[in-house]
Design a protein around this motif. Structure first.
Motif, PDB file in Angstrom:
ATOM      1  N   LEU A  25       1.302  -1.072   0.172  1.00  0.00           N
ATOM      2  CA  LEU A  25       0.414   0.208   0.103  1.00  0.00           C
ATOM      3  C   LEU A  25       0.748   1.438   0.055  1.00  0.00           C
ATOM      4  N   LYS A  26       1.904   0.933   0.518  1.00  0.00           N
ATOM      5  CA  LYS A  26       2.930   2.489   0.708  1.00  0.00           C
ATOM      6  C   LYS A  26       3.748   2.602  -0.893  1.00  0.00           C
ATOM      7  N   ALA A  27       4.518   1.983  -1.443  1.00  0.00           N
ATOM      8  CA  ALA A  27       4.699   1.791  -2.222  1.00  0.00           C
ATOM      9  C   ALA A  27       4.172   2.057  -3.755  1.00  0.00           C
ATOM     10  N   VAL A  28       2.441   1.366  -3.579  1.00  0.00           N
ATOM     11  CA  VAL A  28       1.478   1.922  -4.897  1.00  0.00           C
ATOM     12  C   VAL A  28       1.264   3.697  -3.918  1.00  0.00           C
ATOM     13  N   GLY A  29       1.083   3.622  -2.640  1.00  0.00           N
ATOM     14  CA  GLY A  29       0.689   5.371  -2.310  1.00  0.00           C
ATOM     15  C   GLY A  29       1.685   6.206  -3.009  1.00  0.00           C
ATOM     16  N   GLU A  30       2.969   5.351  -2.853  1.00  0.00           N
ATOM     17  CA  GLU A  30       4.937   6.275  -3.122  1.00  0.00           C
ATOM     18  C   GLU A  30       4.811   6.376  -4.918  1.00  0.00           C
ATOM     19  N   SER A  32       6.138   7.126  -8.431  1.00  0.00           N
ATOM     20  CA  SER A  32       6.348   7.457  -9.480  1.00  0.00           C
ATOM     21  C   SER A  32       5.106   7.730 -10.710  1.00  0.00           C
ATOM     22  N   ALA A  33       5.637   7.013 -10.932  1.00  0.00           N
ATOM     23  CA  ALA A  33       4.851   6.335 -12.340  1.00  0.00           C
ATOM     24  C   ALA A  33       3.562   6.510 -12.292  1.00  0.00           C
ATOM     25  N   PRO A  34       2.417   7.372 -13.189  1.00  0.00           N
ATOM     26  CA  PRO A  34       1.576   7.159 -13.530  1.00  0.00           C
ATOM     27  C   PRO A  34       1.393   6.154 -13.102  1.00  0.00           C
ATOM     28  N   LEU A  35      -0.056   5.605 -12.145  1.00  0.00           N
ATOM     29  CA  LEU A  35      -0.725   3.844 -12.156  1.00  0.00           C
ATOM     30  C   LEU A  35      -1.739   4.203 -13.102  1.00  0.00           C
ATOM     31  N   SER A  36      -1.437   2.309 -13.492  1.00  0.00           N
ATOM     32  CA  SER A  36      -2.737   2.145 -14.391  1.00  0.00           C
ATOM     33  C   SER A  36      -4.321   2.485 -13.648  1.00  0.00           C
ATOM     34  N   LYS A  37      -5.620   1.988 -14.608  1.00  0.00           N
ATOM     35  CA  LYS A  37      -5.999   2.280 -13.912  1.00  0.00           C
ATOM     36  C   LYS A  37      -6.610   1.417 -12.559  1.00  0.00           C
ATOM     37  N   ALA A  38      -6.266   0.288 -13.158  1.00  0.00           N
ATOM     38  CA  ALA A  38      -6.439  -1.030 -12.621  1.00  0.00           C
ATOM     39  C   ALA A  38      -5.816  -1.340 -11.305  1.00  0.00           C
ATOM     40  N   LEU A  39      -4.864  -0.560 -11.167  1.00  0.00           N
ATOM     41  CA  LEU A  39      -4.405  -0.459  -9.879  1.00  0.00           C
ATOM     42  C   LEU A  39      -4.804   0.122  -8.737  1.00  0.00           C
ATOM     43  N   HIS A  40      -4.445   1.560  -9.565  1.00  0.00           N
ATOM     44  CA  HIS A  40      -5.114   2.666  -8.968  1.00  0.00           C
ATOM     45  C   HIS A  40      -6.416   1.615  -8.001  1.00  0.00           C
ATOM     46  N   LEU A  41      -7.674   1.303  -8.823  1.00  0.00           N
ATOM     47  CA  LEU A  41      -8.626   1.162  -8.233  1.00  0.00           C
ATOM     48  C   LEU A  41      -8.213  -0.484  -7.419  1.00  0.00           C
ATOM     49  N   LEU A  42      -7.690  -1.283  -7.734  1.00  0.00           N
ATOM     50  CA  LEU A  42      -7.224  -2.419  -6.240  1.00  0.00           C
ATOM     51  C   LEU A  42      -6.594  -1.671  -5.507  1.00  0.00           C
ATOM     52  N   ALA A  43      -5.540  -0.613  -5.536  1.00  0.00           N
ATOM     53  CA  ALA A  43      -5.330  -0.252  -3.814  1.00  0.00           C
ATOM     54  C   ALA A  43      -6.586   1.010  -3.582  1.00  0.00           C
ATOM     55  N   ARG A  44      -7.595   1.086  -3.530  1.00  0.00           N
ATOM     56  CA  ARG A  44      -8.271   1.996  -3.010  1.00  0.00           C
ATOM     57  C   ARG A  44      -9.208   1.033  -3.092  1.00  0.00           C
ATOM     58  N   GLU A  45      -9.697  -0.477  -3.100  1.00  0.00           N
ATOM     59  CA  GLU A  45     -10.272  -1.279  -2.784  1.00  0.00           C
ATOM     60  C   GLU A  45      -9.451  -1.944  -2.163  1.00  0.00           C
ATOM     61  N   VAL A  46      -8.685  -2.131  -1.710  1.00  0.00           N
ATOM     62  CA  VAL A  46      -7.057  -2.891  -0.733  1.00  0.00           C
ATOM     63  C   VAL A  46      -7.042  -1.973   0.197  1.00  0.00           C
ATOM     64  N   GLU A  47      -7.237  -0.712   0.100  1.00  0.00           N
ATOM     65  CA  GLU A  47      -6.817   0.135   1.245  1.00  0.00           C
ATOM     66  C   GLU A  47      -8.683   0.701   1.900  1.00  0.00           C
ATOM     67  N   ALA A  48      -9.830   0.333   1.489  1.00  0.00           N
ATOM     68  CA  ALA A  48     -10.864   0.684   1.782  1.00  0.00           C
ATOM     69  C   ALA A  48     -11.073  -0.866   2.483  1.00  0.00           C
ATOM     70  N   PHE A  49     -10.624  -1.991   2.233  1.00  0.00           N
ATOM     71  CA  PHE A  49     -10.680  -3.517   2.819  1.00  0.00           C
ATOM     72  C   PHE A  49     -10.275  -3.077   4.379  1.00  0.00           C
ATOM     73  N   VAL A  50      -9.087  -2.782   4.206  1.00  0.00           N
ATOM     74  CA  VAL A  50      -8.249  -2.498   5.240  1.00  0.00           C
ATOM     75  C   VAL A  50      -8.546  -1.469   6.661  1.00  0.00           C
ATOM     76  N   ARG A  51      -8.666  -0.268   5.797  1.00  0.00           N
ATOM     77  CA  ARG A  51      -9.611   0.597   6.982  1.00  0.00           C
ATOM     78  C   ARG A  51     -10.342   0.519   7.356  1.00  0.00           C
ATOM     79  N   GLY A  52     -11.572  -0.689   6.795  1.00  0.00           N
ATOM     80  CA  GLY A  52     -13.126  -1.527   7.857  1.00  0.00           C
ATOM     81  C   GLY A  52     -12.614  -1.552   8.794  1.00  0.00           C
ATOM     82  N   LEU A  53     -11.362  -2.415   8.930  1.00  0.00           N
ATOM     83  CA  LEU A  53     -11.574  -3.471  10.439  1.00  0.00           C
ATOM     84  C   LEU A  53     -10.782  -2.700  11.222  1.00  0.00           C
ATOM     85  N   ASP A  54     -10.892  -3.620  12.411  1.00  0.00           N
ATOM     86  CA  ASP A  54      -9.922  -2.862  13.636  1.00  0.00           C
ATOM     87  C   ASP A  54      -8.979  -2.426  13.866  1.00  0.00           C
TER      88      ASP A  54
END
Length: 128
Positions: A25-30, A32-54
């Motif tokens: 998550l840190k690597a994707v967030g930092e 330097s090259a533009p992310l593909s749309k699919a990777l950007h969406l996956l990173a958002r989905e994974v972060e939302a999944f993790v943020r939903g946990l205690d």
């Protein structure tokens, strides 16, 4: 990997920035090259999944640790230097000040693993 829906043209970026990282998550967030749309969406989905946990902040802090032995940095995965000696993370006695109570960290990781097992069931895979 179960949620990856990118094209084969995006597979190299997915592997380099997400699969082959200690801190995906840190690597994707930092990145330097533009992310593909699919990777950007996956990173958002994974972060939302993790943020939903205690204790999501703790899980993201664990993700953000990278292998290093800089005495000013604490890594969950790599020996570091304390008073001139190399110390394995398992032998470090300052975790409470770094992450909070060890019981809370163990509970957060246990909840993450349980949620991942639930995801495996959704995708028709039986967790071991």
């Amino acid at each position: 990997m179960m949620r990856w829906t990118g094209s084969t043209a995006d597979d190299a970026q997915f592997a380099r920035l997400f699969l082959l990282q200690h801190s995906p998550l840190k690597a994707v967030g930092e990145a330097s090259a533009p992310l593909s749309k699919a990777l950007h969406l996956l990173a958002r989905e994974v972060e939302a999944f993790v943020r939903g946990l205690d204790n999501a902040d703790l899980l993201l802090k664990i993700d953000a640790t990278t292998p290093r032995n800089d005495p000013a940095e604490v890594s969950y995965r790599y020996p570091f230097v304390v008073d001139g000696d190399h110390v394995a993370p398992v032998s470090f006695d300052g975790w409470d000040s770094y992450q909070g109570n060890i019981v809370g960290a163990q509970a957060a990781v246990s909840r993450l693993l349980a949620a991942v097992k639930d995801e495996l069931r959704i995708f028709g895979r039986t967790p071991k």
